[in-house]
Design an enzyme around this catalytic site. Structure first.
Site, short mmCIF file in Angstrom:
data_model
loop_
_atom_site.label_atom_id
_atom_site.label_comp_id
_atom_site.label_asym_id
_atom_site.label_seq_id
_atom_site.Cartn_x
_atom_site.Cartn_y
_atom_site.Cartn_z
CE LYS A 180 30.03 78.48 48.08
NZ LYS A 180 29.08 77.80 48.93
CB SER A 233 25.75 66.40 44.46
OG SER A 233 24.90 67.44 43.92
CB CYS A 288 32.76 61.33 46.68
SG CYS A 288 34.43 61.50 46.49
CD GLU A 389 26.80 60.15 46.22
OE1 GLU A 389 27.98 60.18 46.65
OE2 GLU A 389 26.50 61.28 45.44
#
Length: 398
Positions: A180, A233, A288, A389
């Protein structure tokens, strides 16, 4: 794989070896972030599509898990050759939907190829253990079995690398895999599906299902999905872990980070500035592992900020396909809005704008989702620029 309606590309699913529209009627637009133009409409899965995909994967896993390791690795060796020969095509798809420069896109494909190569050697890792006579008349042995159906939920920032972290390993170990991908960057996943098929992978072992939160929830709770792998996240990673484990699934969920670089007074400041700028602004900061906070200690602070400023101003921001481009756009208008809001909040709270990328315009691409390299000094730990972030080309200095 696709169809056209009024010259707008339609991106379908890949189910049971075929590019399928499915039964869902909902779609979402796919953008080129450098131009702001809608380049495709992505079909979103219905619950019926999800159930069908999982049922096909479950059936495929039963037979694929019984295939010899030699035959599995033969497919993966061929898949590796095909990915390597389609690097340019994959990179073009990444740049068109993500915005990163072509060299960066090719770099992530190289990282994905490393995982495929590792998966090709997986038979040495699948051996069981045997211990003779652990007690009188008792021997102990173990063996490894496939989990079954594995679903991978992947982010927008690495449309090829992250799926290739997951799928080759799951498939090499005898599982069926449902990908996905992020709805912002679906096309690379569709090409990977075609390459798996060309490599000889049986239908149903690798499938691609596009969807929204309902699709993710369906995968997390479906009784025939045995494991979930997620990158994204931190709040979503926590949700994936909680819901997936509650429904009896093996879950690995990798979240985000607020990465700090500490620069001491005796550091080589030119070298430090080179690496801090590259880590902060590469891929528009949408990684990240991006460095988003520089902790400049003592006498290093002002000198470092000046050197990073020079490097930030020297970065060429342009369409990722443009020769000489160092950095592309951010992924969506919503991402741009969040970045600008966070930077403005820091300025309002007293931070110093060393380099301000908020008003960047790229000639010829005025509708793109642009944020230039941004450096903010005198940031405090109470500011949202420090606590959140940002996931954009913003370096804060504390």
């Amino acid at each position: 794989m696709t169809g056209t309606t009024l010259e707008t590309l339609t991106i379908n699913h890949f189910i049971d070896g075929e590019f399928s529209a499915g039964t869902g009627s909902a779609t979402k637009p796919v953008y080129n972030p450098a131009t702001g133009a809608v380049t495709a409409e992505l079909r979103l899965a219905s619950r019926e599509d999800l159930d069908r995909t999982v049922a096909i994967a479950k059936k495929a896993a039963e037979s694929w898990g019984d295939i010899s390791l030699a035959k599995r690795t033969a497919v993966l060796f061929k898949f590796r050759e095909l990915v390597a020969s389609h690097v340019d095509e994959l990179a073009a798809l990444i740049t068109a939907e993500h915005g990163k420069v072509l060299s960066d896109a090719k770099g992530e494909i190289g990282r994905g190829l490393e995982v495929i190569e590792y998966a090709c050697g997986v038979p040495t890792l699948l051996k069981g253990e045997y211990s003779d006579q652990v007690s009188t008349g008792i021997d102990v042995f173990s063996f490894r079995e496939p989990v079954g159906v594995v679903a991978g939920i992947t982010p927008f920032n690495f449309p090829v690398m992250v799926p290739l972290w997951m799928a080759p390993m799951a498939i090499a170990t005898g599982n069926a895999f449902i990908l996905k991908p992020s709805g912002n960057v679906p096309s690379a996943a569709m090409l990977l599906a075609r390459l798996f098929q060309e490599a000889g992978l049986p239908d149903g072992v690798f499938q691609v299902l596009h969807g929204d939160r309902d699709t993710i929830s369906g995968l997390l709770t479906h009784p025939d999905v045995d494991a979930i792998s997620f990158v994204g996240s931190t709040p979503v990673a926590k949700h994936i872990t909680e819901v997936g484990t509650k429904h009896g699934k093996r879950v690995q969920a990798l979240g985000g980070a607020k990465n700090h670089a500490i620069i001491l007074p005796d550091a080589d400041l030119d070298n430090a500035a080179d690496h801090v700028a590259a880590a902060a602004f590469g891929s528009a900061g949408q990684r990240c592992m991006a460095i988003s906070v520089a902790v400049a200690v003592g006498d290093a602070a002002d000198l470092l900020v000046g050197k990073v400023r020079e490097r930030a101003l020297a970065i060429t921001v342009d369409n990722g396909t443009a020769p000489g481009a160092d950095m592309g756009p951010v992924i969506t208008p919503a991402s741009k809005e969040f970045i600008l809001k966070t930077v403005t909040e820091a300025e309002t709270a007293g931070a110093a704008m060393v380099v301000d990328g908020r008003d960047l315009i790229v000639p010829g691409h005025e509708d793109g989702f642009w944020v230039g390299p941004t450096v903010i000094d005198h940031v405090t730990t109470a500011m949202s620029a420090y606590t959140e972030e940002i996931f954009g080309p913003v370096l804060v200095v504390v």
